[in-house]
Motif scaffolding. Sequence first.
Motif, PDB file in Angstrom:
ATOM      1  N   PHE A 171      -6.020   4.891 -28.179  1.00  0.00           N
ATOM      2  CA  PHE A 171      -6.400   4.367 -29.492  1.00  0.00           C
ATOM      3  C   PHE A 171      -5.964   5.305 -30.616  1.00  0.00           C
ATOM      4  N   GLY A 172      -5.076   6.247 -30.306  1.00  0.00           N
ATOM      5  CA  GLY A 172      -4.643   7.213 -31.305  1.00  0.00           C
ATOM      6  C   GLY A 172      -5.649   8.342 -31.488  1.00  0.00           C
ATOM      7  N   THR A 173      -5.446   9.136 -32.549  1.00  0.00           N
ATOM      8  CA  THR A 173      -6.346  10.251 -32.852  1.00  0.00           C
ATOM      9  C   THR A 173      -6.829  10.155 -34.290  1.00  0.00           C
ATOM     10  N   ASP A 174      -7.907  10.901 -34.602  1.00  0.00           N
ATOM     11  CA  ASP A 174      -8.415  10.915 -35.970  1.00  0.00           C
ATOM     12  C   ASP A 174      -7.839  12.089 -36.739  1.00  0.00           C
ATOM     13  N   GLU A 175      -8.382  12.350 -37.938  1.00  0.00           N
ATOM     14  CA  GLU A 175      -7.840  13.400 -38.804  1.00  0.00           C
ATOM     15  C   GLU A 175      -8.082  14.807 -38.261  1.00  0.00           C
ATOM     16  N   LEU A 176      -8.929  14.932 -37.243  1.00  0.00           N
ATOM     17  CA  LEU A 176      -9.174  16.237 -36.622  1.00  0.00           C
ATOM     18  C   LEU A 176      -8.514  16.342 -35.244  1.00  0.00           C
ATOM     19  N   GLY A 177      -7.641  15.412 -34.925  1.00  0.00           N
ATOM     20  CA  GLY A 177      -6.933  15.462 -33.656  1.00  0.00           C
ATOM     21  C   GLY A 177      -7.776  15.120 -32.460  1.00  0.00           C
ATOM     22  N   ARG A 178      -8.831  14.333 -32.635  1.00  0.00           N
ATOM     23  CA  ARG A 178      -9.701  13.960 -31.524  1.00  0.00           C
ATOM     24  C   ARG A 178      -9.325  12.580 -30.999  1.00  0.00           C
ATOM     25  N   ASP A 179      -9.427  12.416 -29.697  1.00  0.00           N
ATOM     26  CA  ASP A 179      -9.043  11.169 -29.046  1.00  0.00           C
ATOM     27  C   ASP A 179      -9.989  10.034 -29.427  1.00  0.00           C
ATOM     28  N   GLN A 180      -9.432   8.981 -30.023  1.00  0.00           N
ATOM     29  CA  GLN A 180     -10.264   7.871 -30.511  1.00  0.00           C
ATOM     30  C   GLN A 180     -10.792   6.996 -29.387  1.00  0.00           C
ATOM     31  N   TRP A 181     -10.031   6.847 -28.305  1.00  0.00           N
ATOM     32  CA  TRP A 181     -10.484   6.043 -27.159  1.00  0.00           C
ATOM     33  C   TRP A 181     -11.815   6.568 -26.636  1.00  0.00           C
ATOM     34  N   THR A 182     -11.871   7.876 -26.369  1.00  0.00           N
ATOM     35  CA  THR A 182     -13.089   8.481 -25.830  1.00  0.00           C
ATOM     36  C   THR A 182     -14.227   8.402 -26.838  1.00  0.00           C
ATOM     37  N   ARG A 183     -13.929   8.627 -28.099  1.00  0.00           N
ATOM     38  CA  ARG A 183     -14.973   8.623 -29.128  1.00  0.00           C
ATOM     39  C   ARG A 183     -15.570   7.225 -29.324  1.00  0.00           C
ATOM     40  N   ILE A 184     -14.735   6.208 -29.268  1.00  0.00           N
ATOM     41  CA  ILE A 184     -15.226   4.834 -29.461  1.00  0.00           C
ATOM     42  C   ILE A 184     -16.150   4.420 -28.327  1.00  0.00           C
ATOM     43  N   TRP A 185     -15.758   4.695 -27.080  1.00  0.00           N
ATOM     44  CA  TRP A 185     -16.591   4.257 -25.953  1.00  0.00           C
ATOM     45  C   TRP A 185     -17.823   5.133 -25.776  1.00  0.00           C
ATOM     46  N   THR A 186     -17.735   6.394 -26.192  1.00  0.00           N
ATOM     47  CA  THR A 186     -18.941   7.225 -26.204  1.00  0.00           C
ATOM     48  C   THR A 186     -19.906   6.720 -27.270  1.00  0.00           C
ATOM     49  N   GLY A 187     -19.373   6.311 -28.418  1.00  0.00           N
ATOM     50  CA  GLY A 187     -20.214   5.702 -29.453  1.00  0.00           C
ATOM     51  C   GLY A 187     -20.844   4.399 -28.991  1.00  0.00           C
ATOM     52  N   THR A 188     -20.105   3.628 -28.167  1.00  0.00           N
ATOM     53  CA  THR A 188     -20.657   2.395 -27.600  1.00  0.00           C
ATOM     54  C   THR A 188     -21.840   2.698 -26.692  1.00  0.00           C
ATOM     55  N   GLN A 189     -21.725   3.774 -25.894  1.00  0.00           N
ATOM     56  CA  GLN A 189     -22.859   4.194 -25.067  1.00  0.00           C
ATOM     57  C   GLN A 189     -24.093   4.431 -25.919  1.00  0.00           C
ATOM     58  N   LEU A 190     -23.921   5.156 -27.011  1.00  0.00           N
ATOM     59  CA  LEU A 190     -25.051   5.478 -27.881  1.00  0.00           C
ATOM     60  C   LEU A 190     -25.635   4.220 -28.515  1.00  0.00           C
ATOM     61  N   SER A 191     -24.775   3.313 -28.958  1.00  0.00           N
ATOM     62  CA  SER A 191     -25.252   2.066 -29.581  1.00  0.00           C
ATOM     63  C   SER A 191     -26.052   1.224 -28.593  1.00  0.00           C
ATOM     64  N   LEU A 192     -25.548   1.098 -27.372  1.00  0.00           N
ATOM     65  CA  LEU A 192     -26.266   0.318 -26.355  1.00  0.00           C
ATOM     66  C   LEU A 192     -27.593   0.974 -25.989  1.00  0.00           C
ATOM     67  N   PHE A 193     -27.602   2.304 -25.934  1.00  0.00           N
ATOM     68  CA  PHE A 193     -28.846   3.008 -25.618  1.00  0.00           C
ATOM     69  C   PHE A 193     -29.888   2.790 -26.709  1.00  0.00           C
ATOM     70  N   ILE A 194     -29.463   2.864 -27.969  1.00  0.00           N
ATOM     71  CA  ILE A 194     -30.388   2.644 -29.088  1.00  0.00           C
ATOM     72  C   ILE A 194     -30.924   1.216 -29.059  1.00  0.00           C
ATOM     73  N   GLY A 195     -30.031   0.247 -28.794  1.00  0.00           N
ATOM     74  CA  GLY A 195     -30.477  -1.148 -28.716  1.00  0.00           C
ATOM     75  C   GLY A 195     -31.469  -1.371 -27.595  1.00  0.00           C
ATOM     76  N   LEU A 196     -31.210  -0.789 -26.433  1.00  0.00           N
ATOM     77  CA  LEU A 196     -32.127  -0.925 -25.295  1.00  0.00           C
ATOM     78  C   LEU A 196     -33.448  -0.245 -25.569  1.00  0.00           C
ATOM     79  N   LEU A 197     -33.398   0.945 -26.164  1.00  0.00           N
ATOM     80  CA  LEU A 197     -34.623   1.679 -26.473  1.00  0.00           C
ATOM     81  C   LEU A 197     -35.465   0.925 -27.508  1.00  0.00           C
ATOM     82  N   ALA A 198     -34.811   0.362 -28.528  1.00  0.00           N
ATOM     83  CA  ALA A 198     -35.539  -0.399 -29.550  1.00  0.00           C
ATOM     84  C   ALA A 198     -36.217  -1.625 -28.934  1.00  0.00           C
TER      85      ALA A 198
END
Length: 212
Positions: free
Chosen positions: A160-187
């Motif tokens: 998915f390319g990289t961001d302005e700090l050279g971080r891998d966007q693929w990993t960041r997006i799916w890690t963010g998805t983990q957090l979103s799903l966890f918050i939804g389940l917890l709520a």
Amino acid sequence: MSDENKELKLTPDLFVLVPIDASELEKISRPSMTFWQDARRRIMANKGSRFAMFILVFLVLMSIFAPMLNSYTYKEQIDPIRDHYKLPPRIPIIENIGLLDGTRTLEVGENGFAAYEEGEYVLLKEWMEYDSQRDADVQKYKIKELTYSMQNIPDEYYWFGTDELGRDQWTRIWTGTQLSLFIGLLAALIDFLIGVSFGAIAGYFGGKVDML
């Protein structure tokens, strides 16, 4: 008078008393289902519910396994950052058909075009364009920038390319998805616990407590 116009005469022999079998009144015409069986039947009978369930399962599986498909972490900065700054997406095999191949299509002027070296671009088109500020025609170029080769990282792949700090966007997006799903389940869990607790208290005490 024709037969069609004759009035139909109602006689007692036209009416037959149907006997009632009391055992048939309580008979269940279809097998009984549990709560979960009924819920599953309702979901599978609705196209929108089936599609939503498929999307949810897909997101859950991808959030678990997608970050494992490469060696980058969601917070890792790849040094030097300038060589990995906002790289376009690049995926193996798919790049061979010209999609997600780690290139950018740009329109540049003479100065911008002169900054590229051979092997860093593919010239797609060139034309003259009138510049009102200069009051003259200027040379324009449309190029495909070979970004990964230009940055001297031809063997790297960032899906998915990289961001302005050279971080891998693929990993960041799916890690963010983990957090979103966890918050939804917890709520939902908190909402469930609070709802059951208040419902149980109101049902037990009744009266004013129930009204409150």
